[in-house]
Design an enzyme around this catalytic site. Structure first.
Site, PDB file in Angstrom:
ATOM      1  CG  HIS A 141      -1.975  -0.890   0.983  1.00 56.66           C
ATOM      2  ND1 HIS A 141      -3.252  -0.863   0.253  1.00 56.66           N
ATOM      3  CD2 HIS A 141      -2.309  -2.175   1.791  1.00 56.66           C
ATOM      4  CE1 HIS A 141      -4.010  -1.863   0.284  1.00 56.66           C
ATOM      5  NE2 HIS A 141      -3.418  -2.576   1.230  1.00 56.66           N
ATOM      6  CG  ASP A 148      -3.076  -3.336   5.218  1.00 58.06           C
ATOM      7  OD1 ASP A 148      -1.961  -2.787   5.540  1.00 58.06           O
ATOM      8  OD2 ASP A 148      -4.000  -3.296   4.431  1.00 58.06           O
ATOM      9  CD  GLU A 149      -5.505  -5.671   1.430  1.00 58.37           C
ATOM     10  OE1 GLU A 149      -6.625  -6.410   0.604  1.00 58.37           O
ATOM     11  OE2 GLU A 149      -5.528  -4.587   1.163  1.00 58.37           O
ATOM     12  CB  VAL A 150       2.796  -7.445   2.353  1.00 52.51           C
ATOM     13  CG1 VAL A 150       4.059  -7.315   1.680  1.00 52.51           C
ATOM     14  CG2 VAL A 150       2.541  -6.382   3.217  1.00 52.51           C
ATOM     15  CD  GLU A 154      -3.559  -8.396   6.562  1.00 49.62           C
ATOM     16  OE1 GLU A 154      -3.739  -7.601   7.597  1.00 49.62           O
ATOM     17  OE2 GLU A 154      -4.061  -8.183   5.434  1.00 49.62           O
TER      18      GLU A 154
END
EC number: 3.2.1.52
Lengths: 552, 552
Positions: free
Chosen positions: A289, A342-344, A393
């Site tokens: 992000h 997050d969301e890596v 996460e």
């Protein structure tokens, strides 16, 4: 063609609003036999519901020239005086003292309440997590029967006094018959405090830039619901609007040169929020992000075709994070700082030759490199005396390596906070299934029934749940619709986070909570906040037809 | 997952925004070779476009301590001083003079413009139809070459000065690099005036109650687009929110006792609007659209089953109208007063025995009785020295009987104003096909291309077209979404009503007007107004994804 008269639609309504309408019509100005007794036995139109309260059956009038008497070590606070002025504006917006017609001219007006006394025990204005927000509020006639007459707020801190002012403002109702502000059901005796220290709202200014004035409007509205943390998700992959003096090219990642926040803007927002007892927790979401960082410093991208996660192999990446966090430390005094995580998706690290080489040299898998990145960013934050917050996460992937000071921020689903607190971490609840405001199909009940302590029975573990946060992600929310996406559902969560669990978890919420929430939504609109109808099929949808605010 | 970087999405955009982006990027703070010359040759980001203007290629800085120097007979106006304070707040919202980092600390700041001189020739603050709103604005460096240095507004009335202040505020841009307010493309010399005296917006507070604070927000936003008439459709069949002292039961027709306007509220709104040069034209729509009147006075209904049109047979009906209008005359000083007269279905008059008898006694058809009602209401308004405005049905049905002072308000479709002015009536253009804001499928171009003078070639007839009005009917618009339904499309109509027809009717509006309207929409959001994306498929729809305000 809507043929129903208002009266007709009231009586034929199939909606279960009987409790509300008992309240509405028992106050009727035109019914000489009206009584407030029905309301006594009915609902209390305060939002969020105070912890302990008793009320009576008197109606007291409030002087539009209401004066402030201050006491205690903290009574001289500028924050308090400014708040009193704000609330006077809110309470007396109709009472301008101008009577244009003879009917009301020349009446001798004697008011029951001409003074609000506020006693604040501490002179510290330090606003940190867990600051004492409790208060006691008395509103009673000055006579022999009441120990304390008039209106009095007592609090340990100025922030508790602010919460008491909000409650007092909600007790004050403009009466259109007498054209005066009245407090019904007096005497009131309220003892109040929050259930959770952290009651947050996330704002995302990367997917759409929100002007400073709009952020201030939102902060004002948060204070009406006693929310107390603005989680400012300021940067994401789409844009980097914030000035960073140490790395002045970073905000080249803004959408345009006008969609930016100067450091002074950020400080202004923090100061504005503090004056309302609201913390600002900034977020710098790494290593994912973060694509927009590279518009100013392309070296922070692994390559032009691999723009995030940021380049784990270069010291430059961490130099930028360090410079950025050092600059932000001057602006954001709140002890929590959000580092994202997050969301890596690390796939493209492996396909970028120099990063792949670095991974081999350090004998790291991409998953281990993700951990390395998060922990190195945590170290930077901790060295600046910040408590790091990370999306779940990081906990889900390498809980055993996280710094024990880490606050785990749940979002993916239920059951995470129980696991986090079982391992001794603190936790913030934001289960996306119930507390993501951009999920337009989650109705107010979904927000209301969520419980941050679900699945946590041990009292010492319960204490590790700091609270919760509703998240207003900005992909389809901009200035034009952000407030109506936030409200009224954020208020449902706000009551869950403030009020006594037992008091708001029993009975049928359609009769105990819905009329109160509809009333609060209308209160927001009266204060100029664009709160959407409560029960529309999807959040922020327009009203389906003509009607009263109190029915929509 | 939105993978595009901002830069990428800029370059791959298929939208025709080249003109805008020439402007955006030629100002780039980070490009040492930037020049404003491209902007000189491009668009002028003022909305609505002034009648005559010249600009140059200098950039001038504006002192955050900008002072006001007043002159002329009207310079001492309180309205003017309050407006100057408002606009200072708008222009300098970023320039708080606090520099938190060394980079900007200690600089010696010398500004090109430290004073705004305003000369107002007349001391009359009378705000009536056709009041002189013209102004001249100069912004130039104080040097030997300019006859007038600094910033100067000259106007015949305070209301012209207000328009000039708005234009001046749009010339002032916060520069994020120097953290100062700058005027680009100086010197500016602007001579401006409106095309039409009547530039209206209808608000409907019967289908949904709009709180006073919300109406004030809308009035503020109107002034940014130089709209100047708030047509307050205060009452309709669904609710009667307004206090009428002479008939105090009328507002029993409000949805609830909290969804009401006191007479003082109404006066407050009129005063707030006047301070922004905005007339308030109230509407009392009779004999249809009036069912709510009977909640307080059931005798005004022909029968419980025939609630509108109001009872034409009773003097009581006209006594109430007379009392209502007399009360309103004390509140609304604008010379125009709207009497409605639209969508009158007289069927149930014939099925109500005492009304049928009255029709027979007076030898009237229901159509003739409708005429009788409208004309009798007109007589009441005229006796109070009001100019009556009626919706076009009255003209379409009995033009020959209408009082010649009547202003015909078009709404059903095109071609009505040509007929009305040909018969000597004045006219207001609101063709619902293009200027009804609740028609969500009408795009900005529909509003922009509408022309109140269409089909009227004779100059003396053209003068009878007072202007036009966009209508925000409230069936599905309440506090939560009214602003985003109004803006930005109302601004498209506002330019049509203000600017020189020839200047805004040539060329491809996608390149000449759209980027300017998108810029103005973003200006509105910066001022806290919930203006919706300009080019979404339907009005007030959310943005379809992340992106810059200037592209949506």
């Amino acid at each position: 063609m809507i043929a129903n008269s208002p009266a007709k639609s009231h009586t034929t309504s199939t909606r279960i609003l009987s409790s509300l309408f008992i309240a509405l019509f028992s106050f009727s100005l035109f019914d000489p036999f009206s009584s407030v007794s029905a309301v006594n036995e009915s609902l209390t139109y305060l939002w969020p519901l105070p912890w302990e309260f008793t009320s009576g059956n008197e109606t007291l009038s409030v002087d539009p020239g209401l004066s402030l008497a201050i006491g205690g070590y903290g009574g001289n606070s500028d924050i308090l005086r400014a708040a009193f002025d704000r609330y006077r504006g809110i309470i007396f917006k109709h009472s301008n003292g101008v009577y244009l017609f003879d009917r009301l001219r020349g009446r001798r007006l004697v008011y029951d309440i001409s003074k609000l006394s506020i006693v604040v025990n501490s002179d510290s204005e330090d606003l940190q997590l867990g600051v004492d927000e409790s208060y006691t509020l008395y509103v009673a006639k000055k006579d022999g029967q009441s120990i304390v007459g008039g209106a009095t707020i007592e609090a340990n801190t100025v922030y508790g006094a602010l919460r008491g002012l909000e409650t007092f403002s909600q007790l004050c109702t403009f009466d259109y018959g007498t054209k005066s502000v009245q407090v019904y059901q007096a005497p009131w005796h309220i003892q109040d405090k929050p259930s959770f220290a952290y009651r947050g709202l996330l704002l995302d200014t990367s997917r759409h830039y929100l002007p400073v004035d709009v952020i201030k409007q939102i902060i004002d509205s948060m204070s009406y619901a006693k929310l107390n943390v603005l989680h400012w998700h300021v940067i994401d992959e789409q844009s980097f609007p914030l000035e960073v003096p140490t790395y002045p090219n970073l905000w080249k990642g803004a959408y345009t040169k006008w969609e930016r926040y100067t450091i002074e803007d950020a400080a202004d927002i923090v100061s504005f929020a503090k004056a309302r007892g609201i913390h600002v927790m900034a977020e710098v979401d790494v290593p994912g992000h973060a694509e927009s960082w590279g518009n100013g410093y392309p070296d922070i991208w692994p390559s032009p075709s691999c723009r995030e996660p940021l380049d784990v192999s270069k010291n430059f990446t961490f130099d930028v994070i360090s410079g950025l966090l050092s600059d932000m430390k001057k602006i954001f005094p709140f002890e929590l700082f959000h580092l994202g995580g997050d969301e890596v998706n690390t796939d493209c690290w492996n396909s970028t030759p120099h990063v792949k080489q670095w991974l081999q040299d350090h004998n790291l898998t991409t998953k281990e490199a993700y951990r390395y990145f998060v922990l190195r960013a945590q170290d930077i934050a901790i060295s600046l005396n910040w408590t790091p917050v990370n999306w779940e996460e990081t906990f889900n992937t390498f809980a055993e390596n996280l710094n024990p000071r880490t606050v785990v921020h749940n979002w993916l689903g239920p059951g995470v906070c129980p696991k986090a607190v079982a391992r001794g971490f603190r936790c913030i609840f934001s289960n996306q299934g119930v507390w993501y405001l951009d999920h337009l199909d989650v109705p107010w009940e979904g927000f209301y029934n969520a419980e941050p302590l679900e699945g946590i029975d041990n009292a010492s573990e319960q204490k590790l749940v700091l609270g919760g946060e509703v998240c207003m992600w900005g992909e389809t929310a901009d200035t034009s619709n952000v407030q109506q996406t936030i409200w009224p559902r954020a208020a449902a969560a706000a009551e869950r986070l403030w009020s006594k669990k037992e008091a708001i978890s029993t009975g049928n919420i359609t009769s105990t909570a819905l009329p109160r929430l509809e009333y609060f939504r209308c209160l927001l609109t009266q204060r100029g906040v664009q709160a959407a109808p409560v029960t529309n099929k999807y959040a922020r949808y327009p009203p389906t037809g003509p009607g009263s605010c109190y029915q929509q």
